[in-house]
Scaffold this motif. Structure first.
Motif, mmCIF file in Angstrom:
data_model
loop_
_atom_site.group_PDB
_atom_site.id
_atom_site.type_symbol
_atom_site.label_atom_id
_atom_site.label_comp_id
_atom_site.label_asym_id
_atom_site.label_seq_id
_atom_site.Cartn_x
_atom_site.Cartn_y
_atom_site.Cartn_z
ATOM 1 N N ILE A 149 1.022 -1.199 0.125
ATOM 2 C CA ILE A 149 0.102 0.035 0.080
ATOM 3 C C ILE A 149 0.771 1.215 0.069
ATOM 4 O O ILE A 149 1.876 1.375 0.829
ATOM 5 C CB ILE A 149 -0.928 -0.138 1.217
ATOM 6 C CG1 ILE A 149 -1.896 -1.390 1.202
ATOM 7 C CG2 ILE A 149 -1.819 1.269 1.314
ATOM 8 C CD1 ILE A 149 -2.589 -1.670 2.481
ATOM 9 N N ASP A 150 0.525 2.262 -1.119
ATOM 10 C CA ASP A 150 1.268 3.590 -0.860
ATOM 11 C C ASP A 150 2.761 3.310 -1.410
ATOM 12 O O ASP A 150 3.429 4.131 -0.912
ATOM 13 C CB ASP A 150 1.036 4.346 0.101
ATOM 14 C CG ASP A 150 -0.401 4.632 0.604
ATOM 15 O OD1 ASP A 150 -1.076 4.652 -0.349
ATOM 16 O OD2 ASP A 150 -0.727 4.811 1.731
ATOM 17 N N GLN A 157 5.710 3.554 -4.098
ATOM 18 C CA GLN A 157 6.461 4.491 -5.222
ATOM 19 C C GLN A 157 5.822 4.377 -6.704
ATOM 20 O O GLN A 157 5.833 5.231 -7.186
ATOM 21 C CB GLN A 157 7.981 4.688 -5.167
ATOM 22 C CG GLN A 157 8.384 5.058 -3.794
ATOM 23 C CD GLN A 157 10.055 4.810 -3.713
ATOM 24 O OE1 GLN A 157 10.587 4.349 -4.613
ATOM 25 N NE2 GLN A 157 10.573 5.319 -2.634
ATOM 26 N N ALA A 207 7.027 -0.845 0.159
ATOM 27 C CA ALA A 207 5.951 0.068 0.523
ATOM 28 C C ALA A 207 5.994 0.363 1.814
ATOM 29 O O ALA A 207 6.480 -0.525 2.808
ATOM 30 C CB ALA A 207 4.587 -0.947 0.216
ATOM 31 N N THR A 252 3.318 0.737 3.773
ATOM 32 C CA THR A 252 2.206 -0.373 4.553
ATOM 33 C C THR A 252 1.979 -1.437 3.809
ATOM 34 O O THR A 252 1.854 -1.639 2.743
ATOM 35 C CB THR A 252 0.902 0.470 4.701
ATOM 36 O OG1 THR A 252 1.152 1.626 5.277
ATOM 37 C CG2 THR A 252 -0.300 -0.433 5.440
#
Length: 190
Positions: free
Chosen positions: A10-11, A13, A133, A135
Motif C-alpha cells: 500500500i502507498d 512509489q 511500500a 504499509t
C-alpha cells in the motif's frame, strides 16, 4: 491452514497496479528463501546443502502479482495448474509456520521457535517489503491477518548474532598445515 498468501503493498512509489522490478525481485527472492528455511525445518532436513526432493516439494512456490493491483500472491506449487491434489502434514505445517512467521514480522517480534536461519530470511523479507511500500496488508486463505507499517518493523529484531565460537573462528585465522604465513617485505628485505 492456508494454501495461498497475499501481500498487498500500500502507498508504494510505483503507479497503482505496478511494482518496481527491483522491489518485486527482492520480495520474490526473500519469499523463496523463507520458504526453503521453513520447509527444511518442517521436513527435518539439514540446514545446509542441497534440499531433498521432499523439502523442495514443500518449499516450491508460485508467485505473481494480482492483475491490476500491487498485491503479491504466493502459493505452493503442488500440482500442474496449481491444484492441490492432496496435502501432506509437512505442507500443512509449512502453511502454518509461513503464516506465523509473516505475522511475527508484522508485530516485530521474533518468536522462540524461529531459528537463526529463518530469522535471517525473515529479515530479508522484512527489508524487501519495507523497500516496496510503507504499509503491507497480509492475507492468508483470503482473510486479512495483519496490516502493518513497515517503518515500525526493525532490522535488529531479525539480526542473527554470531555465537562466541563463530566470532573466535572468524577472528583467529591460522594458515593451513604445512603452509607458512605470508610474509610482507620490509625495508630491510630489500
Amino acid at each position: 491452514m492456508a494454501e495461498q498468501f497475499e501481500f498487498r503493498l500500500i502507498d508504494g512509489q510505483a503507479e497503482p497496479g505496478e511494482l518496481e522490478a527491483d522491489h518485486l525481485i527482492a520480495i520474490v527472492q526473500s519469499l523463496k528463501e523463507v520458504a526453503l528455511k521453513i520447509a527444511r525445518a518442517e521436513t527435518d532436513a539439514e540446514a545446509v546443502g542441497r534440499p531433498t526432493k521432499r523439502t523442495h516439494r514443500v518449499a516450491n512456490l508460485t508467485t505473481g502479482l494480482v492483475p491490476g493491483s500491487t498485491t503479491v500472491r504466493v502459493r505452493r506449487s503442488d500440482a500442474p495448474g496449481g491444484q492441490v491434489l492432496f496435502e501432506s502434514a509437512d505442507e500443512a505445517a509449512f502453511d502454518d509456520r509461513f503464516q506465523a512467521l509473516v505475522e511475527a514480522i508484522a508485530v516485530d517480534e521474533r518468536a522462540s521457535w524461529i531459528t537463526d536461519t529463518q530469522a535471517s530470511a525473515a529479515g530479508k523479507l522484512r527489508a524487501a517489503l519495507a523497500e516496496a511500500a510503507p504499509t503491507v496488508e497480509f492475507r492468508a486463505g483470503g482473510l486479512v491477518r495483519s496490516r502493518f507499517a513497515t517503518e515500525e518493523t526493525h532490522r535488529e529484531t531479525w539480526a542473527v548474532m554470531p555465537k562466541d565460537d563463530e566470532v573466535a573462528a572468524s577472528v583467529v585465522r591460522r594458515p593451513p598445515a604445512g603452509r607458512r604465513p605470508r610474509h610482507s617485505p620490509t625495508p630491510s628485505d630489500g
